[in-house]
Design an enzyme around this catalytic site. Structure first.
Site, PDB file in Angstrom:
ATOM      1  N   HIS A 270       0.879  -1.174   0.000  1.00 41.32           N
ATOM      2  CA  HIS A 270       0.000   0.000   0.000  1.00 41.32           C
ATOM      3  C   HIS A 270       0.923   1.232   0.000  1.00 41.32           C
ATOM      4  O   HIS A 270       2.024   1.175   0.557  1.00 41.32           O
ATOM      5  CB  HIS A 270      -0.812  -0.066   1.299  1.00 41.32           C
ATOM      6  CG  HIS A 270      -1.899   0.949   1.435  1.00 41.32           C
ATOM      7  ND1 HIS A 270      -1.656   2.261   1.762  1.00 41.32           N
ATOM      8  CD2 HIS A 270      -3.249   0.833   1.338  1.00 41.32           C
ATOM      9  CE1 HIS A 270      -2.807   2.902   1.851  1.00 41.32           C
ATOM     10  NE2 HIS A 270      -3.795   2.072   1.600  1.00 41.32           N
TER      11      HIS A 270
ATOM     12  N   CYS B 276      -4.752   2.370  -3.724  1.00 41.40           N
ATOM     13  CA  CYS B 276      -3.537   2.895  -3.070  1.00 41.40           C
ATOM     14  C   CYS B 276      -2.349   1.958  -3.261  1.00 41.40           C
ATOM     15  O   CYS B 276      -1.514   1.806  -2.367  1.00 41.40           O
ATOM     16  CB  CYS B 276      -3.751   3.167  -1.587  1.00 41.40           C
ATOM     17  SG  CYS B 276      -4.998   4.378  -1.244  1.00 41.40           S
TER      18      CYS B 276
ATOM     19  N   GLN C 101      -4.551  -5.144   6.639  1.00 40.47           N
ATOM     20  CA  GLN C 101      -5.514  -5.960   5.906  1.00 40.47           C
ATOM     21  C   GLN C 101      -5.625  -7.366   6.506  1.00 40.47           C
ATOM     22  O   GLN C 101      -6.473  -8.141   6.114  1.00 40.47           O
ATOM     23  CB  GLN C 101      -5.078  -6.026   4.431  1.00 40.47           C
ATOM     24  CG  GLN C 101      -6.178  -6.255   3.442  1.00 40.47           C
ATOM     25  CD  GLN C 101      -7.217  -5.152   3.431  1.00 40.47           C
ATOM     26  OE1 GLN C 101      -8.409  -5.427   3.458  1.00 40.47           O
ATOM     27  NE2 GLN C 101      -6.798  -3.898   3.402  1.00 40.47           N
TER      28      GLN C 101
ATOM     29  N   LYS D  62     -10.716  -1.064  10.095  1.00 45.91           N
ATOM     30  CA  LYS D  62     -10.949  -2.209   9.208  1.00 45.91           C
ATOM     31  C   LYS D  62     -11.354  -3.454   9.996  1.00 45.91           C
ATOM     32  O   LYS D  62     -11.590  -4.508   9.422  1.00 45.91           O
ATOM     33  CB  LYS D  62      -9.701  -2.476   8.368  1.00 45.91           C
ATOM     34  CG  LYS D  62      -9.438  -1.362   7.363  1.00 45.91           C
ATOM     35  CD  LYS D  62      -8.220  -1.592   6.511  1.00 45.91           C
ATOM     36  CE  LYS D  62      -8.039  -0.394   5.578  1.00 45.91           C
ATOM     37  NZ  LYS D  62      -6.772  -0.443   4.844  1.00 45.91           N
TER      38      LYS D  62
ATOM     39  N   ASP E 195       2.972  -4.566   8.039  1.00 45.63           N
ATOM     40  CA  ASP E 195       1.755  -3.781   7.892  1.00 45.63           C
ATOM     41  C   ASP E 195       0.585  -4.776   7.949  1.00 45.63           C
ATOM     42  O   ASP E 195       0.329  -5.501   6.993  1.00 45.63           O
ATOM     43  CB  ASP E 195       1.811  -3.039   6.548  1.00 45.63           C
ATOM     44  CG  ASP E 195       0.470  -2.424   6.157  1.00 45.63           C
ATOM     45  OD1 ASP E 195      -0.521  -2.599   6.907  1.00 45.63           O
ATOM     46  OD2 ASP E 195       0.414  -1.780   5.098  1.00 45.63           O
TER      47      ASP E 195
END
Ligand code: PLP
Length: 404
Positions: free
Chosen positions: A121, A362, A201, A224, A198
């Protein structure tokens, strides 16, 4: 098994019509919807608790502080951090990565290298470009293949004693690929590099164990995973968080301030300058409890079923092109139809009540790799159903016949 109808009853927003059609919300990769327990906790906070934390001796300040620190404990247990002060509240993934990258920009020097991947991202690319520009370090990129997987042999070649940090996502938001982060972390540690994961997600779908992964940093957003926007977490190993310089200066992050010299507060407060989003932090704890009450094993199994069902249905459509066909995938499907622009398809199915994401998500380097302007992305959550997938299929068929 999940009782989907009772789960859906927890999400008021799902029971409305958009453009005269029942809403089908398949944009969970962008943000999740919020269950009633979360919405009520936000209201309760402002009706009964609101006060600034860690400051006053008065009753409400104490109640707010206790609730905030209780949420930190919920997060610590959820991700299995070794220590409570390794859990830093942030406003989200973007903030967490910038915090770490800013710290590294002061510790890196010329000749050092930072590795990211082609699947990142933008928020896990740009902060590292800043850090490299400021420090003179070099940014390297793990390449991807046609299936949307990282090329691990190339990663092996990139790792040297010049590598200081590796930053990769746990799950790609654009393609759904689940990256082999255990292997990525182990290999980076062999050359003495730190690893930032990261997890933005990943956290809606799986329960990360930061000690088992042995990552140095793990960042994610609350929004999220059923929590409010403005909530987020940076997990860091104590030794790294002590080494890293503070990001923002202000109240709460200091031990003692004089005009000559300021000393910093200990962890976690060193990285929590100013008044945080107290309500969002507290409610993140509520959201995590909610998800755990459903159970991540149940969530994973059910979402896999949705992914399989949707993939099989979509495969039957003429002209479909899938992006990201790794065997290790979360419930995210990126696709296009030959000759059709993703925006046109997205706009038509929106008229039919179907919310999907169209665009570059993104992650422009991934679009560049496939030489496309963007994709249609349907991302499923545990509150979605096969009937909703059927409705998306009908809408896509309509869009296809209208546009060709
Ligand atoms: C959403 C997302 C981000 C950015 O999260 P914010 O909440 O916008 O800060 C970063 N990385 C991945 C993989 C994401 O999905």
């Amino acid at each position: 098994m999940l009782d989907i109808q009772s789960i859906r009853a927890d999400f008021p927003i799902l029971h409305q019509e958009i453009n005269g059609k029942p809403l089908v919300y398949f944009d969970n990769g962008a943000t999740s919807q919020k269950p009633v327990v979360v919405i009520e906790a936000i209201e309760k906070y402002y009706k009964e608790i609101n006060a600034n934390i860690h400051r006053g001796v008065h009753h409400l300040s104490q109640v707010a502080t206790d609730a905030y620190e209780e949420a930190r404990l919920i997060v610590k247990n959820h991700i299995n951090a070794a220590q409570l002060h390794e859990v830093i509240f942030t406003s989200g993934t973007t903030f967490g990565i910038n915090l770490v990258a800013n710290g590294f920009s002061q510790m890196l020097k010329e000749g050092d290298e930072v590795i990211v991947s082609h699947l990142e991202h933008h928020s896990n690319i740009v902060p590292w470009q800043f850090a490299c520009e400021r420090s003179g370090a070099t940014l390297k990129v793990i390449p991807m293949n046609e299936k949307g997987e990282l090329v691990m042999e190339a990663y092996d070649q990139l790792l040297t004693d010049r590598t200081k940090l590796v930053a990769v996502n746990h799950i790609s938001n654009a393609l759904g690929t689940i990256n082999p982060i255990r292997e990525i972390i182990d290999k980076a540690h062999k050359v003495g590099a730190a690893v930032l994961i990261d997890g933005a997600q990943a956290v809606p779908h799986i329960k990360p164990d930061v000690q088992e992964l042995d990552c140095d940093f793990y960042v994610f957003s609350g929004h999220k995973m059923c929590a409010p926007t403005g909530s987020g977490i940076l997990y860091g190993k104590e030794a790294w968080l002590n080494k890293l310089p503070p990001y923002q200066g202000g109240g709460e992050m200091i031990k003692e301030v004089t005009f000559e010299k300021t000393t910093y507060a200990c962890l976690p407060h060193k990285f929590e300058a100013g008044t945080p989003n107290i309500e969002a932090g507290i409610v993140l704890g509520v959201a995590i409890n909610y998800l755990n009450s459903i159970g991540f094993e149940n969530i994973e199994a059910y979402e896999k079923e949705l992914l399989k069902y949707a993939t099989e249905k979509l495969q039957e459509m003429p002209g479909i092109i899938f992006y990201g066909t790794s065997t290790e995938k979360a419930s995210v499907i990126s696709f296009n139809f030959e000759g059709l622009h993703p925006y046109d398809v997205g706009a038509i199915i929106d008229k039919l009540g179907i919310a999907v994401r169209t665009g570059h998500h993104c992650a422009q380097p991934i679009m560049e790799y496939y030489k496309i302007p963007g994709t249609i992305r349907a991302s499923f959550s545990f509150y979605n159903t096969k009937e909703e997938i059927d409705r998306m299929m009908d809408a896509l068929k309509k869009a296809q016949s209208m546009l060709s």
